[in-house]
Each structure stands twice: as structure tokens, then as C-alpha cells.
Enzyme design. Structure first.
Site, PDB file in Angstrom:
ATOM      1  N   GLU A 101      14.382 -15.334   0.688  1.00  0.00           N
ATOM      2  CA  GLU A 101      14.637 -16.486   1.493  1.00  0.00           C
ATOM      3  C   GLU A 101      13.721 -17.660   1.188  1.00  0.00           C
ATOM      4  O   GLU A 101      14.135 -18.803   1.749  1.00  0.00           O
ATOM      5  CB  GLU A 101      14.557 -16.097   2.980  1.00  0.00           C
ATOM      6  CG  GLU A 101      15.418 -15.019   3.209  1.00  0.00           C
ATOM      7  CD  GLU A 101      15.300 -14.168   4.704  1.00  0.00           C
ATOM      8  OE1 GLU A 101      14.104 -14.851   5.287  1.00  0.00           O
ATOM      9  OE2 GLU A 101      15.713 -13.328   4.861  1.00  0.00           O
TER      10      GLU A 101
ATOM     11  N   ASP B  34       0.891  -1.234  -0.063  1.00  0.00           N
ATOM     12  CA  ASP B  34       0.098   0.070   0.229  1.00  0.00           C
ATOM     13  C   ASP B  34       0.974   1.169   0.161  1.00  0.00           C
ATOM     14  O   ASP B  34       1.739   1.316   0.798  1.00  0.00           O
ATOM     15  CB  ASP B  34      -0.824  -0.094   1.262  1.00  0.00           C
ATOM     16  CG  ASP B  34      -2.003   1.133   1.310  1.00  0.00           C
ATOM     17  OD1 ASP B  34      -2.703   0.985   0.430  1.00  0.00           O
ATOM     18  OD2 ASP B  34      -2.062   1.960   2.279  1.00  0.00           O
TER      19      ASP B  34
HETATM   20  C1  NOJ Z   1      -4.421   2.776  -0.790  1.00  0.00           C
HETATM   21  C2  NOJ Z   1      -5.439   2.003  -0.643  1.00  0.00           C
HETATM   22  O1  NOJ Z   1      -5.993   1.394  -1.748  1.00  0.00           O
HETATM   23  C3  NOJ Z   1      -6.694   2.775  -0.136  1.00  0.00           C
HETATM   24  O2  NOJ Z   1      -7.868   2.150   0.071  1.00  0.00           O
HETATM   25  C4  NOJ Z   1      -6.368   3.344   1.201  1.00  0.00           C
HETATM   26  O3  NOJ Z   1      -7.373   4.299   1.775  1.00  0.00           O
HETATM   27  C5  NOJ Z   1      -4.967   4.032   0.937  1.00  0.00           C
HETATM   28  N1  NOJ Z   1      -4.026   3.422   0.552  1.00  0.00           N
HETATM   29  C6  NOJ Z   1      -4.350   4.478   2.496  1.00  0.00           C
HETATM   30  O4  NOJ Z   1      -3.967   3.426   3.052  1.00  0.00           O
END
Ligand code: NOJ
Length: 565
Positions: free
Chosen positions: A273, A224
Site C-alpha cells: 500500500e 521475530d
Molecule cells: C528471536 C530474538 O532475536 C530473540 O532475542 C528472542 O529472545 C526470541 N526471538 C524470542 O522473541
């Protein structure tokens, strides 16, 4: 380097095969766990719900599941506010449920990629609680980005920055002695404090987390906000306007800094790993030319490409997008990824049924974050027709396709959500600008009748509209022309036809500029008619088409796969 015991793969993973390159052309299905299937009737989807639907996933013909966050969370941002990276949210299961789920998936030949959220924790994470309880300048505060305020008494935030979700990017804390205190940075909601990746402990903890889930058998990680971790904030912070004007060329104070790749080199060490190595896929909203670095073999290995998702339903735009992204993939040695829908954007059946983007409208702006399900301008049938054509086009491309739960049912965005039912922080933090992303996160309809359309026995956590009955799995299962049958057929063929990850554009004589055709190794061709009128159907054996074909014609807004001898 420490080698783990996973060199010896557990018996239940035999169905997965041994190809370390399995991800290159995988069809990956995203599960948003709280909206997939609810086994314990609390209105929130859970891990046992997923396990109970493994047969469905196997019949669909996917290669892997990407599981959005399932960690303990107050759900300030749908689970992207993580309280504990090495546990399961009690509302949706236990670690034992997780083990049972992964075993069932693996037995069905389906791999599992889990979401990891390293840019920020939640404000309930033990580290943040410790930071709040500790003094300014302490080691606990150094794991996050704290600053003194400006103005008299430090009453003003350190800068005028706005968060991605709207509203200020700094929030003030109360010090342990009760006085108004420092401010912390949150690029997203205030419940998501940004971590300080200059802090070595932060690195070590994430390496620990990667091993924790890898040892439990996960096959990879979706990362993310992968472009946000490394930050370099000067003592005198620039203004928001100055930040916006700073090129994102590797030296921007926040986004896509060059040194972020040092973090992923460390992660790659952990991935390697294992045998086969774990995979990573970066969610990195960066300039396309900078994407290959995230996708390199020394880094995460793959990166999301959202260009197709941002393109209009248009032959020229699709062609340019594909050509460009195959070149980028070649640069990194990775395969390209393709995405039409996910949990952050308006579902593609709806996007394609809304009026085209206005000139000058920001690609990340209101148009596609705007829920438009029942807006008067929505052409629902046309949108679905185009979505089916676009999906069949996508599934024919070399590279991996990331599908989002419910798109196989042709679901539209749900617009009928009252303000009091909304959950997404973007709705609350940007009043009047965006209704947020709840419309694509409504729990799936498994049956046409019954409680929560078969999602579970409790009332679904977001309200499901009446029209879900016609889109349910039950309504579509076995119906030859249903969207579900189209996905099943296409995914099955995709496996059978899979060859090298290349394509060649084919010019069809007299077809016109609305028709796009490409061939894949092994002698099959994908032809899409983006136009409003039918064209002559090229010669060949029809393998699958996104609309019923009448003799000799490729209808408007339709894709067909043909075997040419
Ligand atoms: C991207 C994620 O896909 C989204 O749903 C989220 O709100 C933001 N990152 C923050 O983590």
C-alpha cells in the site's frame, strides 16, 4: 484495499532517494536500543540517545537501522516480551521521541526497520490479562493457546514440551475464581505466551500495527520467529521426543508450517500500500531449502541467512556458504542477507578466538551461545584479526549485510558479568547450560573515560568491563588502523563500488586452498587469506585491507579489496 496518505512522502525523506529496491544491497545496522546510548541517565539506552548519535551512524556509512524492540515491556526477554505493539516503552522514550528519531535518521539518508514480535505477546499485554480474567473457552482465551492439564486434577502439563529457553513450555494459570486452572503454551519464557494465529482478531491486530508504524514512516519490519506463527496442535499432543523426530517439511505441528506464508501474503498487501513498498525480513530458523519462501516477493521479501554466522573461519566453508545462498536468493528473486553477529549470539570477534566446535556439537548449541570473553582459551587478538577479515569478506558480498552495534568497534563478548547482574532468561531457564546472551548486549563504550564510558550519566544496566576503554569510539576515531576506521572505509567503498548483485569466484594461480577470491562487477576483487601464513598479494590497486600490508604480501587471516584494471 485502503491506501494511506503516505503516497506523499514527507520532506525529510528526500535524502533517502526513490529506489524501491534500496534494500537489495543495503548495509543495515542493528541497534539494541537499551544498550546503545542513554540520554536521560537512567542506565537504559533510549530513543533520544539514538537521535543524538545519528551523525555517528551517518559517518559510519550505513543505509538503514534495524531497531530491536522499543515497545513497553517488563524486559523478561530484553523487549521481545511486548506489552503494547503501538507505543514506546516509557523507560526509553515516547512516540514523539520516535518521530524525532525517524526524522533525524531519514534526513541523514538512513532508513528504519523496526522489529515486530508476532509469535507471542508479553504476559502483561492487555489481551493476556483479559484471557486470565475470562473463563475457559472464552473469546479472550482463544487469542492464545490454552489447554487443560493432564493427570489427576489437570495438575500435569498438557505435554512434556520444553521451551526454546529451557524449562517447560506450558505454565499453569490461576482461574478468576482462584482455583488452579488451564495451561498456556509459551515457546520461549513463561512471560511470552504464544498467540493463536487461527484467530482472525490476531491477524487484524497485526495488520493494524503494521499500518500504525508504516504511517509513522518506518521503512520495513524485521519479523521475530517468523517460522513459528502457524501452529496446528492435535487433540492428542505428541511428546517432545516425537516432535523432535517430526520432519520440518511444512507439516510439523509448530515450526515452519506451509500455511504461515498465508499470513505474510496478507502482510505483503499492507507493505504494497506504500510507495516505496515497506520491506520485511524474516527471522526464520528453518532448513535452508525452505528459506526462499519467506524471502519471496509475495511474502516478506527477505529472510535472514545465518549460515555464515554458523560457519567456522575456513575458506571452504565460506565458499560453500556463499555459493549455496546466492543460489537460494536467485530462487526467491530476493537478495541474500549476511550476518556475522547479532544480539542472540556470541560476538564474532570472540567466536573466532575460541577453539573450533567439537564434532557433533549442535550448531545452535552451547558453543556459540556460550559467553567466552575471558575464558582462558580465548585468543582475543586472533579472534579480532579473523573477525576483521570475515567482515571485510562479508561487506564485499552481493546482498545486504546486517551488522550489529559494537562490531564496528571490534568488541568482544563480555564474560565478566556476575550471575546477579545477568538478565537473559536463557541463563535462568537453563541452569548450567548457557550463560545466556547478556555478553553481547552490554552498553556501548563511546568514550574511554567517564561515567559508563560515555553511554550515559547513569550506571549502565549491564556492567561494562575495564577493557572497554581501549575499544571505545573515542579511542578509535581517526586512528588509521582501528576497527572503526576499517568499517567506515569499507562501507564508504561498498557504496561507491556497488554494482549488480553478482559475483564470480576467481582462482588465483598458486594461491592454495586457504585463499578465497571473488570479483564483483566493475572490476574489483575481494581476496581473503584464511591461512596461518602470508601468501603473495595479487596484482591490483589496494582499496582497503583488514590488516596493514607489507610489500607484496597478503598476511595470514587477512582480507583485501583490489581494483584490477
Ligand atoms: C528471536 C530474538 O532475536 C530473540 O532475542 C528472542 O529472545 C526470541 N526471538 C524470542 O522473541
Amino acid at each position: 484495499m485502503s491506501f494511506t496518505s503516505t503516497a506523499q512522502a514527507p520532506a525529510h525523506s528526500a535524502a533517502l532517494g526513490t529506489d524501491p529496491q534500496w534494500w537489495r544491497q543495503a548495509a543495515v545496522y542493528q541497534i539494541y536500543p537499551r544498550s546503545f546510548a542513554d540520554a536521560d541517565a537512567n542506565g537504559i539506552g533510549d530513543l533520544r540517545g539514538i537521535t543524538s548519535r545519528v551523525q555517528y551512524l551517518q559517518d559510519l556509512g550505513i543505509d538503514a537501522v534495524w531497531l530491536s524492540p522499543f515497545y513497553p515491556s517488563a524486559l523478561a526477554d530484553g523487549g521481545y516480551d511486548v506489552d503494547d505493539y503501538r507505543d514506546v516503552d516509557p523507560k526509553i522514550g515516547t512516540l514523539e521521541d520516535f518521530d524525532a528519531m525517524i526524522e533525524a535518521l531519514h534526513r541523514a539518508g538512513i532508513r528504519l526497520i523496526v522489529d515486530i514480535v508476532p509469535n507471542h505477546t508479553s504476559d502483561r499485554h492487555e489481551w493476556f490479562l483479559e484471557a486470565l480474567a475470562s473463563p475457559k473457552g472464552s473469546a479472550a482465551r482463544d487469542r492464545y493457546i490454552f489447554r487443560d492439564g493432564t493427570g489427576p486434577g489437570g495438575d500435569q502439563p498438557p505435554s512434556d514440551w520444553t521451551s526454546i529457553f529451557g524449562g517447560p513450555a506450558w505454565t499453569r494459570i490461576t482461574e478468576p475464581d482462584g482455583s488452579p486452572g488451564q495451561w498456556f503454551l509459551h515457546s520461549f519464557a513463561k512471560e511470552q505466551p504464544d498467540l493463536n494465529w487461527h484467530n482472525r482478531e490476531v491477524h487484524e491486530d497485526f495488520l493494524h500495527t503494521l499500518r500504525f508504524w508504516s504511517d509513522r514512516g518506518v521503512d520495513g519490519f524485521r519479523v521475530d520467529v517468523a517460522h513459528g506463527l502457524s501452529k496446528d496442535l492435535p487433540a492428542n499432543l505428541p511428546s517432545q521426543a516425537e516432535l523432535d523426530a517430526t520432519p520440518k517439511d511444512g507439516s510439523h505441528p509448530i515450526w515452519d508450517r506451509d500455511e504461515v506464508h498465508e499470513i505474510y501474503r496478507e502482510w505483503r498487501g499492507v507493505f504494497n500500500e506504500y510507495d516505496p513498498p515497506k520491506i520485511g525480513v524474516a527471522e526464520a530458523w528453518v532448513d535452508s531449502s525452505r528459506r526462499p519462501k519467506y524471502a519471496s516477493a509475495e511474502g516478506l521479501g527477505q529472510a535472514f541467512n545465518f549460515d555464515l554466522l554458523e560457519a567456522s573461519f575456513d575458506a571452504e566453508q565460506f565458499r560453500e556458504t556463499v555459493t549455496f545462498n546466492l543460489e537460494l536468493a536467485a530462487q526467491s528473486g530476493s537478495s541474500s542477507t549476511w550476518v556475522l553477529s547479532n544480539h542472540d549470539v556470541v560476538r564474532h570477534a570472540t567466536r573466532y578466538g575460541l577453539p573450533p566446535k567439537a564434532d557433533g556439537e549442535d550448531k545452535a548449541g552451547t558453543h556459540w551461545l556460550l559467553s567466552g570473553g575471558s575464558s582462558p582459551e580465548l585468543q582475543a587478538e586472533e579472534g579480532l584479526r579473523r573477525a576483521r577479515a570475515a567482515t571485510l569478506f562479508e561487506l564485499a558480498l552481493p546482498g545486504s549485510a546486517y551488522l550489529y552495534q559494537g562490531e564496528e568497534l571490534g568488541l568482544h563478548e563480555v564474560a565478566e558479568i556476575s550471575d546477579s547482574d545477568r538478565q537473559d532468561p536463557t541463563f535462568f531457564r537453563s541452569p548450567g547450560f548457557s550463560v545466556g546472551r547478556d555478553g553481547c548486549r552490554v552498553p556501548l563504550p563511546w568514550s574511554s573515560t567517564g561515567a559508563a564510558f560515555g553511554f550515559g550519566d547513569g550506571a549502565a544496566h549491564l556492567p561494562q568491563p575495564e577493557w572497554f576503554a581501549d575499544f571505545s569510539v573515542e579511542a578509535q576515531d581517526g586512528a588509521a588502523d582501528s576497527t572503526l576506521s576499517l568499517y567506515r572505509r569499507a562501507l564508504q567503498l561498498r557504496r561507491e563500488l556497488q554494482g549488480a548483485d553478482t559475483l564470480e569466484w576467481v582462482e588465483l594461480p598458486g594461491a592454495g586452498s586457504d585463499v578465497l577470491a571473488f570479483s564483483r562487477p566493475g572490476g574489483w576483487v575481494c581476496v581473503t587469506n584464511f591461512g596461518k601464513s602470508a601468501v603473495a598479494l595479487p596484482a591490483g590497486e589496494v582499496l582497503v585491507s583488514s590488516q596493514p600490508l607489507s610489500t607484496g604480501e597478503l598476511p595470514a587471516e587477512t582480507t583485501v579489496w583490489l581494483r584490477q584494471h
